[in-house]
Design a protein around this motif. Sequence first.
Motif, PDB file in Angstrom:
ATOM      1  N   SER A  79      -4.028   3.398  -6.630  1.00 39.35           N
ATOM      2  CA  SER A  79      -4.828   2.955  -5.501  1.00 39.35           C
ATOM      3  C   SER A  79      -5.986   2.144  -6.015  1.00 39.35           C
ATOM      4  O   SER A  79      -6.158   1.959  -7.228  1.00 39.35           O
ATOM      5  CB  SER A  79      -5.332   4.153  -4.708  1.00 39.35           C
ATOM      6  OG  SER A  79      -6.210   4.902  -5.519  1.00 39.35           O
ATOM      7  N   ASP A  81     -12.936   7.066  -9.587  1.00 44.71           N
ATOM      8  CA  ASP A  81     -11.514   7.188  -9.827  1.00 44.71           C
ATOM      9  C   ASP A  81     -10.922   5.793 -10.069  1.00 44.71           C
ATOM     10  O   ASP A  81     -11.155   4.885  -9.296  1.00 44.71           O
ATOM     11  CB  ASP A  81     -10.854   7.853  -8.620  1.00 44.71           C
ATOM     12  CG  ASP A  81      -9.369   8.004  -8.824  1.00 44.71           C
ATOM     13  OD1 ASP A  81      -8.640   7.976  -7.822  1.00 44.71           O
ATOM     14  OD2 ASP A  81      -8.944   8.136  -9.994  1.00 44.71           O
ATOM     15  N   LEU A 104      -5.570  -3.328  -7.323  1.00 43.16           N
ATOM     16  CA  LEU A 104      -5.387  -3.076  -5.899  1.00 43.16           C
ATOM     17  C   LEU A 104      -6.654  -3.271  -5.080  1.00 43.16           C
ATOM     18  O   LEU A 104      -6.609  -3.222  -3.861  1.00 43.16           O
ATOM     19  CB  LEU A 104      -4.893  -1.642  -5.693  1.00 43.16           C
ATOM     20  CG  LEU A 104      -3.460  -1.417  -6.119  1.00 43.16           C
ATOM     21  CD1 LEU A 104      -3.081   0.043  -5.996  1.00 43.16           C
ATOM     22  CD2 LEU A 104      -2.498  -2.274  -5.322  1.00 43.16           C
ATOM     23  N   LYS A 123       0.829  -1.214   0.000  1.00 46.80           N
ATOM     24  CA  LYS A 123       0.000   0.000   0.000  1.00 46.80           C
ATOM     25  C   LYS A 123       0.849   1.242   0.000  1.00 46.80           C
ATOM     26  O   LYS A 123       0.598   2.203  -0.716  1.00 46.80           O
ATOM     27  CB  LYS A 123      -0.903  -0.035   1.238  1.00 46.80           C
ATOM     28  CG  LYS A 123      -2.338  -0.225   0.891  1.00 46.80           C
ATOM     29  CD  LYS A 123      -3.257   0.115   2.029  1.00 46.80           C
ATOM     30  CE  LYS A 123      -4.635  -0.421   1.693  1.00 46.80           C
ATOM     31  NZ  LYS A 123      -5.430  -0.714   2.843  1.00 46.80           N
ATOM     32  N   LEU A 124       1.831   1.199   0.844  1.00 47.18           N
ATOM     33  CA  LEU A 124       2.691   2.361   0.903  1.00 47.18           C
ATOM     34  C   LEU A 124       3.347   2.617  -0.439  1.00 47.18           C
ATOM     35  O   LEU A 124       3.422   3.755  -0.919  1.00 47.18           O
ATOM     36  CB  LEU A 124       3.772   2.149   1.970  1.00 47.18           C
ATOM     37  CG  LEU A 124       3.301   2.329   3.432  1.00 47.18           C
ATOM     38  CD1 LEU A 124       4.418   1.937   4.377  1.00 47.18           C
ATOM     39  CD2 LEU A 124       2.862   3.767   3.667  1.00 47.18           C
ATOM     40  N   GLY A 160       1.281   6.500  -6.573  1.00 45.00           N
ATOM     41  CA  GLY A 160       0.094   7.209  -7.049  1.00 45.00           C
ATOM     42  C   GLY A 160      -0.986   6.288  -7.547  1.00 45.00           C
ATOM     43  O   GLY A 160      -1.882   6.719  -8.259  1.00 45.00           O
ATOM     44  N   GLY A 189      -7.938   4.974  -9.916  1.00 43.91           N
ATOM     45  CA  GLY A 189      -6.794   4.665  -9.062  1.00 43.91           C
ATOM     46  C   GLY A 189      -5.504   4.487  -9.844  1.00 43.91           C
ATOM     47  O   GLY A 189      -4.534   3.946  -9.336  1.00 43.91           O
ATOM     48  N   SER A 215       2.278   1.629  -3.294  1.00 47.22           N
ATOM     49  CA  SER A 215       1.312   2.082  -4.295  1.00 47.22           C
ATOM     50  C   SER A 215       0.952   3.545  -4.092  1.00 47.22           C
ATOM     51  O   SER A 215       0.810   4.307  -5.036  1.00 47.22           O
ATOM     52  CB  SER A 215       0.062   1.214  -4.226  1.00 47.22           C
ATOM     53  OG  SER A 215      -0.618   1.473  -3.002  1.00 47.22           O
ATOM     54  N   GLN A 216       0.834   3.921  -2.835  1.00 44.75           N
ATOM     55  CA  GLN A 216       0.525   5.324  -2.594  1.00 44.75           C
ATOM     56  C   GLN A 216       1.652   6.220  -3.029  1.00 44.75           C
ATOM     57  O   GLN A 216       1.430   7.304  -3.573  1.00 44.75           O
ATOM     58  CB  GLN A 216       0.235   5.542  -1.102  1.00 44.75           C
ATOM     59  CG  GLN A 216      -1.217   5.258  -0.766  1.00 44.75           C
ATOM     60  CD  GLN A 216      -1.530   5.461   0.700  1.00 44.75           C
ATOM     61  OE1 GLN A 216      -0.695   5.984   1.450  1.00 44.75           O
ATOM     62  NE2 GLN A 216      -2.700   5.048   1.112  1.00 44.75           N
ATOM     63  N   ALA A 217       2.787   5.736  -2.788  1.00 49.24           N
ATOM     64  CA  ALA A 217       3.941   6.515  -3.237  1.00 49.24           C
ATOM     65  C   ALA A 217       3.960   6.606  -4.757  1.00 49.24           C
ATOM     66  O   ALA A 217       4.266   7.642  -5.332  1.00 49.24           O
ATOM     67  CB  ALA A 217       5.214   5.895  -2.728  1.00 49.24           C
TER      68      ALA A 217
END
Lengths: 226, 600
Positions: free
Chosen positions: B24, B50, B107, B15-16, B22, B52, B18-20
């Motif tokens: 989701s 969205d 995701l 998750k981290l 961009g 993601g 993926s968030q980094a």
Amino acid sequence: MSRSLKQVAVLLVALLCLDPHSRVSSAPICTHGPSGCHVPSLADLFDRVIQHSARMHSLSNDLHSEFEQYFLPSKNSIGKIYRKCHTSSILTPNGKENAQKLAREELTEVILKLLMAWRDPLFQLHQSMAHQQDFNSFSSNKALEMGDMAHELRKGVEKVAEKMRVLGMLGNSVTGLSAAETMLPISDSGEAMSNYELLYCFRRDSNKVQNYLKILKCRIVPEHDC
Amino acid sequence: MRNSGAVLILSFIAKLISQAAGVSAPGKPRLTSCRSPEKETFTCWWEPGDDGGLPTTYALYYHLENSETIYECPDYRTAGDNSCFFNKNDTSLWVNYNITVVATNALGKNISDPVEVDVAYIVQPNTPENVTAVVVDEDQGPFVRVSWEKPRTADTRSGWITLQYQLRVKQKKDKEWEEYDAGMQKYYNVFSLHPDKEFMVQVRCKPDHGFWSEWTQTTYVKMPDYIPRERSLWIMITIFSVFIVLILTWTLNVKRNSVKLCLLPPVPGPKIKGFDKQLLKSGKSEEVFNSLVIQGFPPTIDYDDLLVEYLEVYDNEEQELVLDSKDLSEDCMKSKSPSDCDSGRGSCDSRTLLLEKCMVGREGSRSDQHQYSQHGETSWASTESSECQGLEPGSPEFSDGRVKTWPVVFSSPQPHHHYQVEAVKPVYHSVPEILNHSSPHAMPANYQNLQHQDIPQQEGRFGKPACRHSQSYTHGLDTPAPGVSPSRSLEYVEVQRINPENMLLLRPLSDQNREPEGSDYAGEDYSKVKELTSNNILLLQRDTSYQCADGYSQAGQCTTQQPPHPCKPVIYQSHSGMPQEGMRVMGNGYVDTTVLMPSY
């Protein structure tokens, strides 16, 4: 003078009684079509019935939306209707092909069944609405009117059926509904349905009735509006 | 345990990451609408959320009411992107569909909110087809007949759907459409369209319980150029107007004269008195203009007319001398005593014959006031001490320090002092004389001021001096003023005119009251003011001869002076303390200040 009158009267009565042919019997008012009074044609009857059902449906629509507006602010909420309508046991065609596949007699019977099934529930609905403080008198009057309309519609459809039978369009398989057909609006769980549920179900059923009548009409008398 | 822990840690890290990076899980999709064009099939559209950042797939699932079986959408393509098409086999009427859309990506997934749909109530037909608009020419005028056909998909033949139509018309430049309801028929006649204009026409339809379709494409139609022939209307209008014109003409004819008067008002001709148009026409101007001459113009001033005054004099308990004359006008105005002028016993604002000057601030001399009522002796001085000098003999009572109109009217006999008639013969200018007939001894209280002696033997000759001229009184206390017995009745003396010598000519008003008492009243009508001396003494001149009564003290002038001239000057003097200012009439006469003004 009076004596002579009496004698004349006695003579007349005797003559009438003696005449074997002069029997008083009931005769239909309009036996002959055009020469006599105006006899409504089947098409006219259908039109009347369809108009009546349209009015009934619009009434039920109004009541339902009123209910939704004031008592159920959340639309499309999950679990709006949990319970089945009590008329769900009646097999009704749910599409055009299905409806067209049905014979006239069956279609007529379905209509009559539906209308019959709603006779008592509508009365109950009106009663409960009249007793509740939430409804204004206008709404409870509408419910009463709706009940009357359903009753009248049933009578009208019965007349149409009768007419069709007379005209030979209908077989004799259409019979009157037996008392066993009347159903009580009791859901599976055994509780009485709420007013909202009743209204919801009736709105749907009145739509069905209207639709079926139109199909029937256009099948039987397709001259105009079809 | 360790595996789960590892999985957790891994997912957390993913998750981290993926968030980094961009990306989701997809956003929540949303079902926008479901529509059925013919009540046999229907389509639902959704709005993707969205995504993601990753490729996301959408799936629609539904289940029927009271059934747990979940079905997936049978057709994602027919209706386009993000849609689901339900064909006839999958469509059931009068049954609730519970529909959801699920968005899935690498995701995760996201589920939309469920929507309940009953196909019978979401019918929106297609637009009508083949809209035609033709101009039909008729007797009443051309109109447009618009006709169309039902949408192809709608099955009205079997009665499954009933459609009602609506059309709208407007010109290109108009803002608002004109809408017409056509019911279930497939044609419509539009009337009253403007000639020589182009119109746009559109049609739409609706099932009995459902939504309106879209408007068709615009159909253009052009109206021909024609003149609306509304014959019957014009005929009626013409007849009506002719009728009205006839009525108006007849009315005007009947009221010819008044109309003429109204429109052409007569010009007023010249109106000159004595002017003779005929003379003018004849051309004799002299005669014409002579006729214009008014005899006696300018009018001679008749002072009688100007200076008529009437003294209302009456006697009251306090023996106030009320003078309804103008003498007090000034006094009243200047006097500080409040009630005098409005006492109702006389008008104060009239200019009397008797001229006097109000002495403002002569309060000091008030002490000189005596009770005239009592004795009548008080000299004029006391009167003068009041602000309003007054006049007269018969002096007003100065109890309040002002000159009151002294009541010449002797209404009731009062035990007052009689004035010596002979001595004093007041000339009352504009003083009404009320004679008390009741008793000769009725003494006019008014006169008491003049003297304090009762003259019982006086004949009632008060009020009317034998010599009707202004007498001079001496106000001396000891001056036995001759009681003037009032003669008979009220007499008013008025100033007649002022002669060129600045003399005040007085004359009594009513001659008829005068009793022919002989010489006392022999022809004495008036007296005129002769002159004004330096000490502000009004000299009254007596025009006609008179007989002086005996007993005049200083009025003996009448006898003495009689021969030389017919006029007897009467001198009014105030002996004691008479202020020199102004002019006072010491006698009974009143001089109108306005008249005498030029004499100063």
